[in-house]
Design a protein around this motif. Structure first.
Motif, short mmCIF file in Angstrom:
data_model
loop_
_atom_site.label_atom_id
_atom_site.label_comp_id
_atom_site.label_asym_id
_atom_site.label_seq_id
_atom_site.Cartn_x
_atom_site.Cartn_y
_atom_site.Cartn_z
N PRO A 134 -83.08 13.20 26.26
CA PRO A 134 -84.77 12.87 27.47
C PRO A 134 -85.10 13.81 28.68
O PRO A 134 -83.84 13.28 29.52
CB PRO A 134 -84.93 11.36 27.29
CG PRO A 134 -83.85 10.72 26.35
CD PRO A 134 -83.06 11.30 26.41
N ALA A 135 -86.26 13.95 28.64
CA ALA A 135 -86.27 14.69 30.51
C ALA A 135 -86.24 14.01 31.61
O ALA A 135 -87.52 13.62 30.90
CB ALA A 135 -87.09 16.37 30.38
N ASP A 136 -85.45 14.00 32.39
CA ASP A 136 -85.95 12.98 33.29
C ASP A 136 -84.89 13.77 34.70
O ASP A 136 -84.51 14.50 34.43
CB ASP A 136 -85.84 11.62 33.39
CG ASP A 136 -84.26 11.70 32.90
OD1 ASP A 136 -83.37 12.01 33.56
OD2 ASP A 136 -84.34 9.94 32.01
N ASP A 137 -85.17 12.73 35.68
CA ASP A 137 -84.54 13.61 36.99
C ASP A 137 -82.76 13.49 36.63
O ASP A 137 -82.63 14.02 37.37
CB ASP A 137 -84.88 12.68 38.05
CG ASP A 137 -86.62 12.47 38.56
OD1 ASP A 137 -86.56 13.86 38.65
OD2 ASP A 137 -86.98 11.74 39.65
N THR A 138 -82.41 12.44 35.72
CA THR A 138 -81.02 11.83 35.67
C THR A 138 -79.96 13.68 35.31
O THR A 138 -79.51 13.84 35.75
CB THR A 138 -80.75 10.81 35.05
OG1 THR A 138 -80.84 10.19 36.14
CG2 THR A 138 -79.05 10.53 35.18
N GLN A 139 -81.32 13.12 33.79
CA GLN A 139 -81.03 14.27 33.01
C GLN A 139 -80.92 16.21 34.25
O GLN A 139 -79.86 17.17 33.77
CB GLN A 139 -82.09 14.69 31.93
CG GLN A 139 -81.67 15.76 30.39
CD GLN A 139 -82.45 17.21 30.62
OE1 GLN A 139 -83.44 17.29 31.76
NE2 GLN A 139 -82.26 17.63 29.76
N GLN A 195 -77.50 8.13 42.46
CA GLN A 195 -78.03 9.79 41.83
C GLN A 195 -77.18 10.26 40.93
O GLN A 195 -77.35 10.78 39.78
CB GLN A 195 -79.23 10.27 42.05
CG GLN A 195 -80.08 10.05 42.80
CD GLN A 195 -80.48 10.54 43.24
OE1 GLN A 195 -80.59 11.91 44.59
NE2 GLN A 195 -83.27 11.36 43.46
#
Length: 439
Positions: A211-216, A248
């Motif tokens: 899933p596309a998010d900041d961590t990815q 992060q």
């Protein structure tokens, strides 16, 4: 010019069938030797295994000390790809990537059937089945199949597309661009990450499905541009380059560690091989001695019944097989005699190793043993490859005792193995809060 007869003398080396067989048997491992002998036993009725009670004592063996040392070696432990170089992955991915069979119930017959299917399906078969479901032109389908055949056991494409294009028939006029399209198709297959050309690409392919998010996004940035820093645990420099805080980075690292750097490994056959040492080293009366391992020595003999028939019938067609059987028995004996001589010479020169360990290993090259025994270096190389020695310190391949040397300040030489052992001792005994510097 009119034709004439001329006499010319020349020398050439002719390898007789017996010599060829002797060389072949010498380079085989114990397991390969057993397989080769089984073939001879099936093809030659004059050859048979000797019963245990009739076995003569082996040269250099002690019947009262015939302990068998065996070490289980799993093929999956061998380094077959660059993925193994990324030590930061540790062993955690093993628990995250169980095969589909592990999720099944023992009470479910269908689940048990799937277990067998998973265990018996190879990576290439799994990918080929997916290729059959795709609706693509025949030319692209053929190229994808070529790429599947070029994958290693971990699912990596180790050859460049340019090199693969050169190996294909010239009349097909395959361009690297076409192979790139085929590779794009292959990299959409399951398991995700298959068809990658390096670890970074493999992990990136898996992250792209997350899933596309900041961590990815942060994890993608790391594996594409700074994977070496993460592998070396240079977190200070890594945080500065990707502009993130500790939390992060921790989340991104956790996501990367959850990936599988060897996507094809779960389809690899788990084949446990057992090493039976060819020789056993013991210390007797203060001297290190080498004996042939009786369990590794095949006991063969001529079938007495057929031998009696041949003695009465001179014109029998079995005469050739009788000679072959005699050659084989002699060559097997000669093989172990040579291994024993080489092993004893190695032990004599490395006796300090057996007394004190790796730190006392001395430099040794093949030529030194070859000159001592009056053999060729190639013979020593064959003898020391895939031949094992059981010692009080463990089981070692004979080739382990050979290695490069490093010049010392006093003008002598030190084994590279001994230097590595000394470095391990220094690092192991250093203070954790005040580690030693490189200098």
């Amino acid at each position: 010019m009119k034709p004439s007869l001329q006499l010319k003398l020349s020398q050439h080396l002719a390898l007789t069938p017996q010599l060829q067989q002797s060389i072949r048997l010498l380079q085989l491992s114990t397991l390969e030797l057993e397989q080769e002998l089984e073939k001879y036993l099936q093809e030659n009725p004059l050859l048979e295994r000797m019963e245990e009670e009739y076995a003569p004592p082996l040269p250099g063996t002690n019947d009262t000390d015939s302990d068998t040392a065996e070490a289980s070696v799993n093929e999956t432990d061998t380094a077959t790809s660059s993925a193994d170089d990324e030590s930061w992955l540790g062993d955690e991915e093993d628990s995250n990537y169980q095969s589909a069979s592990s999720s099944g119930s023992f009470d479910d017959d269908d689940g048990d059937y799937q277990d067998v299917q998973v265990a018996t399906t190879s990576l290439r078969e799994h990918l080929t089945a997916q290729l059959g479901l795709m609706s693509i032109p025949d030319r692209d389908r053929t190229l994808v199949q070529c790429l599947i055949e070029a994958l290693d056991d971990d699912g990596y494409l180790t050859q460049s597309l340019e090199d693969l294009a050169e190996t294909l028939p010239a009349e097909l006029e395959i361009e690297p661009e076409e192979l790139q399209i085929a590779l794009n198709h292959l990299q959409c297959f399951e398991p995700t990450g298959v068809g990658a050309r390096n670890v970074a690409e493999c992990l990136a392919l898996q992250l792209e499905t997350q899933p596309a998010d900041d961590t990815q996004a942060l994890a993608l940035n790391i594996v594409r541009n700074n994977l070496d820093l993460l592998a070396n645990r240079d977190f200070v420099k890594l945080k500065k380059l990707i502009e993130c805080d500790d939390e992060q980075l921790r989340l991104a690292q956790s996501l990367i560690r959850s990936l599988n750097p060897r996507p094809g490994s779960k389809y690899a056959a788990l084949d446990a091989r057992y090493i039976t040492p060819d020789v056993v080293v013991r210390k007797l009366r203060g001297q290190w001695t080498v004996n042939v391992n009786s369990d590794a020595f095949p006991r063969l003999r001529i079938n007495s019944l057929y031998a009696q028939i041949l003695s009465k019938q001179r014109g029998s067609g079995l005469a050739g097989q009788l000679q072959e059987a005699r050659w084989l028995i002699k060559n097997v004996q000669q093989r172990f005699d040579t291994i024993l001589r080489v092993a004893q010479s190695i032990v004599d020169r490395q006796r300090q190793f057996f007394d004190h360990g790796e730190v006392a290993m001395r430099p040794l090259v093949l030529r030194e043993i070859a000159d001592l025994l009056g053999l060729h270096e190639s013979t020593i190389s064959r003898v020391t490859t895939q031949k094992y020695m059981a010692t009080p310190r463990g089981i070692f391949e004979l080739k382990y005792f050979f290695g490069s040397h490093v010049a010392t300040e006093t003008g002598g030489a030190c084994s590279a193995t001994a230097i590595r052992a000394l470095l391990k001792q220094l690092i192991g005994s250093e203070e954790q809060k005040r580690p030693l510097s490189d200098s």
